[in-house]
Design a protein around this motif. Structure first.
Motif, PDB file in Angstrom:
ATOM      1  N   GLU A 111       0.830  -1.203   0.000  1.00  0.00           N
ATOM      2  CA  GLU A 111       0.000   0.000   0.000  1.00  0.00           C
ATOM      3  C   GLU A 111       0.867   1.256   0.000  1.00  0.00           C
ATOM      4  O   GLU A 111       1.836   1.355   0.757  1.00  0.00           O
ATOM      5  CB  GLU A 111      -0.908   0.011   1.238  1.00  0.00           C
ATOM      6  N   GLY A 112       0.476   2.209  -0.845  1.00  0.00           N
ATOM      7  CA  GLY A 112       1.193   3.482  -0.892  1.00  0.00           C
ATOM      8  C   GLY A 112       2.680   3.295  -1.124  1.00  0.00           C
ATOM      9  O   GLY A 112       3.116   2.482  -1.927  1.00  0.00           O
ATOM     10  N   GLY A 113       3.487   4.048  -0.379  1.00  0.00           N
ATOM     11  CA  GLY A 113       4.942   3.944  -0.489  1.00  0.00           C
ATOM     12  C   GLY A 113       5.563   3.216   0.685  1.00  0.00           C
ATOM     13  O   GLY A 113       6.744   3.429   0.998  1.00  0.00           O
ATOM     14  N   ASP A 114       4.796   2.329   1.325  1.00  0.00           N
ATOM     15  CA  ASP A 114       5.277   1.658   2.532  1.00  0.00           C
ATOM     16  C   ASP A 114       6.526   0.825   2.290  1.00  0.00           C
ATOM     17  O   ASP A 114       7.369   0.681   3.183  1.00  0.00           O
ATOM     18  CB  ASP A 114       4.176   0.757   3.109  1.00  0.00           C
ATOM     19  N   SER A 115       6.657   0.254   1.101  1.00  0.00           N
ATOM     20  CA  SER A 115       7.799  -0.628   0.844  1.00  0.00           C
ATOM     21  C   SER A 115       9.137   0.101   0.906  1.00  0.00           C
ATOM     22  O   SER A 115      10.188  -0.528   1.071  1.00  0.00           O
ATOM     23  CB  SER A 115       7.653  -1.299  -0.525  1.00  0.00           C
ATOM     24  N   ARG A 116       9.104   1.436   0.808  1.00  0.00           N
ATOM     25  CA  ARG A 116      10.344   2.222   0.844  1.00  0.00           C
ATOM     26  C   ARG A 116      10.706   2.690   2.251  1.00  0.00           C
ATOM     27  O   ARG A 116      11.748   3.327   2.446  1.00  0.00           O
ATOM     28  CB  ARG A 116      10.209   3.447  -0.073  1.00  0.00           C
ATOM     29  N   GLN A 117       9.866   2.398   3.219  1.00  0.00           N
ATOM     30  CA  GLN A 117      10.072   2.909   4.580  1.00  0.00           C
ATOM     31  C   GLN A 117      10.970   1.982   5.398  1.00  0.00           C
ATOM     32  O   GLN A 117      11.075   0.783   5.125  1.00  0.00           O
ATOM     33  CB  GLN A 117       8.733   3.073   5.287  1.00  0.00           C
ATOM     34  N   ARG A 118      11.589   2.559   6.397  1.00  0.00           N
ATOM     35  CA  ARG A 118      12.425   1.827   7.349  1.00  0.00           C
ATOM     36  C   ARG A 118      11.845   1.987   8.748  1.00  0.00           C
ATOM     37  O   ARG A 118      11.169   2.969   9.039  1.00  0.00           O
ATOM     38  CB  ARG A 118      13.858   2.371   7.333  1.00  0.00           C
ATOM     39  N   PRO A 119      12.093   1.059   9.651  1.00  0.00           N
ATOM     40  CA  PRO A 119      11.552   1.170  11.013  1.00  0.00           C
ATOM     41  C   PRO A 119      12.135   2.364  11.758  1.00  0.00           C
ATOM     42  O   PRO A 119      13.246   2.818  11.476  1.00  0.00           O
ATOM     43  CB  PRO A 119      11.978  -0.142  11.675  1.00  0.00           C
ATOM     44  N   TYR A 120      11.365   2.856  12.719  1.00  0.00           N
ATOM     45  CA  TYR A 120      11.872   3.922  13.582  1.00  0.00           C
ATOM     46  C   TYR A 120      13.044   3.412  14.425  1.00  0.00           C
ATOM     47  O   TYR A 120      14.011   4.138  14.675  1.00  0.00           O
ATOM     48  CB  TYR A 120      10.766   4.420  14.517  1.00  0.00           C
ATOM     49  N   ALA A 121      12.938   2.164  14.862  1.00  0.00           N
ATOM     50  CA  ALA A 121      13.969   1.591  15.739  1.00  0.00           C
ATOM     51  C   ALA A 121      15.266   1.375  14.963  1.00  0.00           C
ATOM     52  O   ALA A 121      15.260   0.771  13.888  1.00  0.00           O
ATOM     53  CB  ALA A 121      13.478   0.262  16.319  1.00  0.00           C
ATOM     54  N   LYS A 122      16.359   1.872  15.500  1.00  0.00           N
ATOM     55  CA  LYS A 122      17.680   1.674  14.886  1.00  0.00           C
ATOM     56  C   LYS A 122      18.473   0.710  15.757  1.00  0.00           C
ATOM     57  O   LYS A 122      19.434   1.070  16.433  1.00  0.00           O
ATOM     58  CB  LYS A 122      18.418   3.016  14.769  1.00  0.00           C
ATOM     59  N   THR A 123      18.039  -0.534  15.757  1.00  0.00           N
ATOM     60  CA  THR A 123      18.663  -1.549  16.597  1.00  0.00           C
ATOM     61  C   THR A 123      19.043  -2.754  15.759  1.00  0.00           C
ATOM     62  O   THR A 123      18.566  -2.931  14.628  1.00  0.00           O
ATOM     63  CB  THR A 123      17.702  -2.010  17.717  1.00  0.00           C
ATOM     64  N   ALA A 124      19.888  -3.600  16.337  1.00  0.00           N
ATOM     65  CA  ALA A 124      20.300  -4.818  15.634  1.00  0.00           C
ATOM     66  C   ALA A 124      19.112  -5.753  15.422  1.00  0.00           C
ATOM     67  O   ALA A 124      19.007  -6.416  14.384  1.00  0.00           O
ATOM     68  CB  ALA A 124      21.397  -5.529  16.438  1.00  0.00           C
ATOM     69  N   VAL A 125      18.208  -5.794  16.409  1.00  0.00           N
ATOM     70  CA  VAL A 125      17.024  -6.655  16.279  1.00  0.00           C
ATOM     71  C   VAL A 125      16.156  -6.203  15.107  1.00  0.00           C
ATOM     72  O   VAL A 125      15.672  -7.018  14.306  1.00  0.00           O
ATOM     73  CB  VAL A 125      16.202  -6.647  17.586  1.00  0.00           C
ATOM     74  N   ALA A 126      15.970  -4.883  14.985  1.00  0.00           N
ATOM     75  CA  ALA A 126      15.171  -4.353  13.877  1.00  0.00           C
ATOM     76  C   ALA A 126      15.835  -4.658  12.543  1.00  0.00           C
ATOM     77  O   ALA A 126      15.158  -5.020  11.562  1.00  0.00           O
ATOM     78  CB  ALA A 126      14.973  -2.852  14.051  1.00  0.00           C
ATOM     79  N   ASP A 127      17.157  -4.529  12.476  1.00  0.00           N
ATOM     80  CA  ASP A 127      17.870  -4.816  11.230  1.00  0.00           C
ATOM     81  C   ASP A 127      17.713  -6.273  10.818  1.00  0.00           C
ATOM     82  O   ASP A 127      17.461  -6.587   9.645  1.00  0.00           O
ATOM     83  CB  ASP A 127      19.355  -4.478  11.386  1.00  0.00           C
ATOM     84  N   VAL A 128      17.845  -7.174  11.785  1.00  0.00           N
ATOM     85  CA  VAL A 128      17.703  -8.601  11.486  1.00  0.00           C
ATOM     86  C   VAL A 128      16.279  -8.916  11.042  1.00  0.00           C
ATOM     87  O   VAL A 128      16.051  -9.647  10.069  1.00  0.00           O
ATOM     88  CB  VAL A 128      18.077  -9.449  12.728  1.00  0.00           C
TER      89      VAL A 128
END
Length: 538
Positions: free
Chosen positions: A399-416
C-alpha cells in the motif's frame, strides 16, 4: 432433504477451494510481493503431507489436551505479534496514515483542513477508524506513548484473542490437536506478518470476526436463554466487525443462510411451524445486526471530534462504483492488478453527484462486458481470484509507499527482522514464498476435508460459507489480498476443523483391523455437544 442440501453446499465449496488451492501453486498470478515457485511448491507439498500423514505422539496429544494449551498458545502468539509490530513500527502512509494524521490534528486542538473533510466525505467508512485513532491519541498522551505504539499493542491484543478463539472453535469441533495446529498457523501467517506494525481496520476487526463465529457455534450447542444470549453476542460482534471493516458483512449473510437451511424439511414433508420459526429467527438476526451496526456507527462518528456537518456522504462512491472498480485491469509492469485500487476510477467520479457516479459506473461495467465478452469476463475473474488468493503475505508492503520505509527503531534486532520481514530484505522472497506455500496448503486441505466431511455440520457450514463469502466479496468488488487478512483465521479454522476427516479418509486403508479413523471422539464432549457432533445439527 436438509442434510442433502447442506452436504451438496459443503462439497461445492470444497471443490472450489481444492481447485483454487491447486491453481495457487500450479498457475499463480504475478504479484507485487516477490515469490519463488521453487520454494512455494515444495513447501506446499511438505505441509500437506505432514498434515495428512504424520502421526501425533500420545505424549504430545496429552499436553495439547490440557485446558491451558489454548491460552498459552494465544499468549505466545500475541507476544510474537507485539515484538514484530513494535520493532518494525515505521512511518506508514495511504489511508492508515491519512486517518492517523487527522486524529493527531484533532487531538492537538487544530481545525481540520478542507482536504481532510473531502477525504472523510469520500470515505465515511473510515470514520470509525478515526474514532479509534483519536481515542488512541488521547490515551497515548496520558501514558507518554505514541498513538502508533499503543495501537500496535492493540493489534497484539487482538491477535491474542483471535488465536484463543480460533483454538476454541476448532477444539470444540475437531479436538485439541487440530486446535493447536490452527493456533500455530494463525501465529505463522498473521502473527509474523509486517501488518502487525500498521494500525488499520484489517487487524482491528479480526477478533470480532472470530468472536462472532465462536459465539454462533457455541449457541448451537446450548439450549434456552443461554443459546439466545450467545447468538445475540455473535450478532453484536459481527455488527461491530462490520462497522470497523466492511468485509465482515459476509458473516451475517453466512449466518442467515445456515439458519435458512433449517426451514428445509428433514424428510420429504415440509413443516409449516419450522418455516415460521426460521423466518422469525432470520428476521430478528438481520434486524439486530442492522440495529447494532447503526448504533455503533453513530456512536463512533460522534467520538471522532470532527465537525460532522462538514462531512458530505453524498460525495462517497455508490455501491455500483465499487463493482465497476473491481473490473479494472492495470498493467503495473512486473505484475497485473485485477480489480485493485485505481486512481483513475477515483478521478473519474470526483465532483460528480451520486446519480452521475452511478450512471458512470453502469456505463463502465457495460463497456467492460462489451470489450471482454462472456469468456473474457470469466477469464478476468479467474485471474482476479488467483491474484487475490495466491499471496500468503496478504499484500504486506503493497500500500502506498510503505515498501520504501524503514523502522523507527535503529537496533540490531530491527535490522535482522527487516532482513526477513522487510520488503527489500535479503530473505524476504524466501520468507514470503514459504508463507504462500503454507497458505496454499491451508486452502487445499480445507477443500479436501470439505469433500470428505460426513455428516454435514452447522459449525462447519458457517465457516465454509464465511470463507466463500469473503472470496465472493473480493471477487465482485474492489479487492486485493489485504482484504483476506481479516478472514485468514476463519479459513485456517475451517481447514483444521475438517482435517480429521481428510486424515481418516487417507489413512483408513492403512489401519489395522478393529481400529477406527483418527476422528475426535464425541464422548469427550458434553452431552449437547456430543449430539451436535453426531448429527451435525441436521
Amino acid at each position: 432433504m436438509r442434510a442433502t442440501v447442506a452436504t451438496a453446499t459443503l462439497r461445492a465449496i470444497g471443490a472450489v477451494m481444492l481447485v483454487g488451492g491447486l491453481a495457487m501453486v500450479i498457475v499463480p498470478r504475478p504479484l507485487y510481493t516477490p515469490m519463488n515457485q521453487w520454494v512455494i511448491v515444495p513447501t506446499c507439498i511438505v505441509a500437506v503431507a505432514v498434515a495428512l500423514l504424520v502421526p501425533v505422539p500420545h505424549g504430545v496429544r496429552a499436553v495439547l489436551a490440557s485446558r491451558w494449551a489454548g491460552p498459552v498458545l494465544a499468549l505466545v502468539g500475541g507476544g510474537v505479534g507485539a515484538v514484530v509490530g513494535e520493532v518494525m513500527r515505521y512511518p506508514y502512509g495511504w489511508d492508515a496514515g491519512v486517518v492517523m494524521g487527522i486524529a493527531r490534528r484533532l487531538d492537538a486542538g487544530m481545525s481540520l483542513t478542507p482536504g481532510n473533510y473531502r477525504y472523510l466525505s469520500m470515505y465515511p467508512n473510515n470514520l470509525p477508524l478515526l474514532a479509534i485513532d483519536r481515542a488512541a491519541a488521547r490515551a497515548a498522551g496520558w501514558l507518554g506513548l505514541s498513538p502508533d505504539a499503543l495501537l500496535i499493542a492493540g493489534n497484539a491484543v487482538g491477535l491474542t484473542v483471535t488465536i484463543w478463539l480460533a483454538h476454541l472453535v476448532v477444539r470444540r469441533c475437531a479436538g485439541p490437536v487440530a486446535a493447536a495446529l490452527a493456533a500455530l498457523l494463525v501465529i505463522v501467517l498473521v502473527g509474523l506478518s509486517p501488518w502487525l506494525a500498521v494500525p488499520y481496520t484489517d487487524l482491528f476487526a479480526m477478533p470480532f470476526v472470530m468472536a462472532a463465529i465462536a459465539l454462533a457455534t457455541l449457541a448451537w450447542s446450548l439450549r434456552g436463554g443461554r443459546r439466545w444470549l450467545s447468538w445475540a453476542g455473535a450478532v453484536a460482534c459481527g455488527a461491530v466487525a462490520f462497522v470497523v471493516k466492511t468485509t465482515p458483512v459476509v458473516l451475517v449473510v453466512a449466518a442467515v443462510l445456515v439458519i435458512a437451511l433449517q426451514a428445509l424439511p428433514a424428510g420429504r414433508r415440509a413443516e409449516k411451524g419450522r418455516l415460521m420459526r426460521t423466518a422469525a429467527v432470520v428476521a430478528l438476526t438481520v434486524l439486530a445486526f442492522m440495529g447494532v451496526a447503526a448504533g455503533a456507527t453513530q456512536s463512533s462518528r460522534h467520538q471522532t471530534g470532527a465537525d460532522l456537518s462538514r462531512i458530505d456522504t453524498a460525495r462517497s462512491a455508490p455501491l455500483l462504483w465499487w463493482v465497476a472498480n473491481g473490473m479494472i485491469e492495470i498493467d503495473a509492469g512486473t505484475y497485473t492488478s485485477y480489480g485493485g485500487y485505481s486512481r483513475s476510477m477515483i478521478e473519474a467520479i470526483r465532483g460528480r453527484t451520486r446519480p452521475e457516479m452511478t450512471a458512470y459506473s453502469r456505463e463502465f461495467i457495460a463497456a467492460r462486458w462489451a470489450e471482454r465478452g462472456l469468456t473474457g469476463m470469466l477469464a478476468f475473474y479467474a485471474d482476479k481470484a488467483l491474484w487475490n488468493w495466491n499471496d500468503g503475505m496478504f499484500g504486506a508492503w503493497g500500500e502506498g509507499g510503505d515498501s520504501r520505509q524503514r523502522p523507527y527503531a535503529k537496533t540490531a534486532v530491527a535490522d535482522v527482522l527487516m532482513e526477513v520481514n522487510g520488503y527489500h530484505g535479503r530473505y524476504y522472497e524466501t520468507r514470503a514464498s514459504i508463507a504462500e506455500g503454507i497458505w496454499a496448503a491451508v486452502v487445499i486441505l480445507a477443500g479436501v476435508g470439505l469433500l470428505l466431511l460426513a455428516p454435514p455440520r452447522r459449525d462447519v457450514l458457517l465457516l465454509a460459507l464465511s470463507t466463500l463469502g469473503i472470496g465472493v466479496f473480493v471477487l465482485v468488488f474492489q479487492g486485493r489480498s489485504r482484504y483476506l487478512l481479516t478472514f485468514a483465521p476463519v479459513v485456517i479454522a475451517l481447514s483444521c476443523v475438517v482435517l480429521p476427516w481428510a486424515r481418516s479418509a487417507l489413512t483408513r486403508r492403512m489401519l489395522q483391523p478393529g481400529r477406527t479413523p483418527d476422528l475426535p471422539p464425541p464422548s469427550r464432549r458434553g452431552p449437547r455437544d456430543a449430539d451436535i457432533y453426531r448429527t451435525g445439527g441436521y
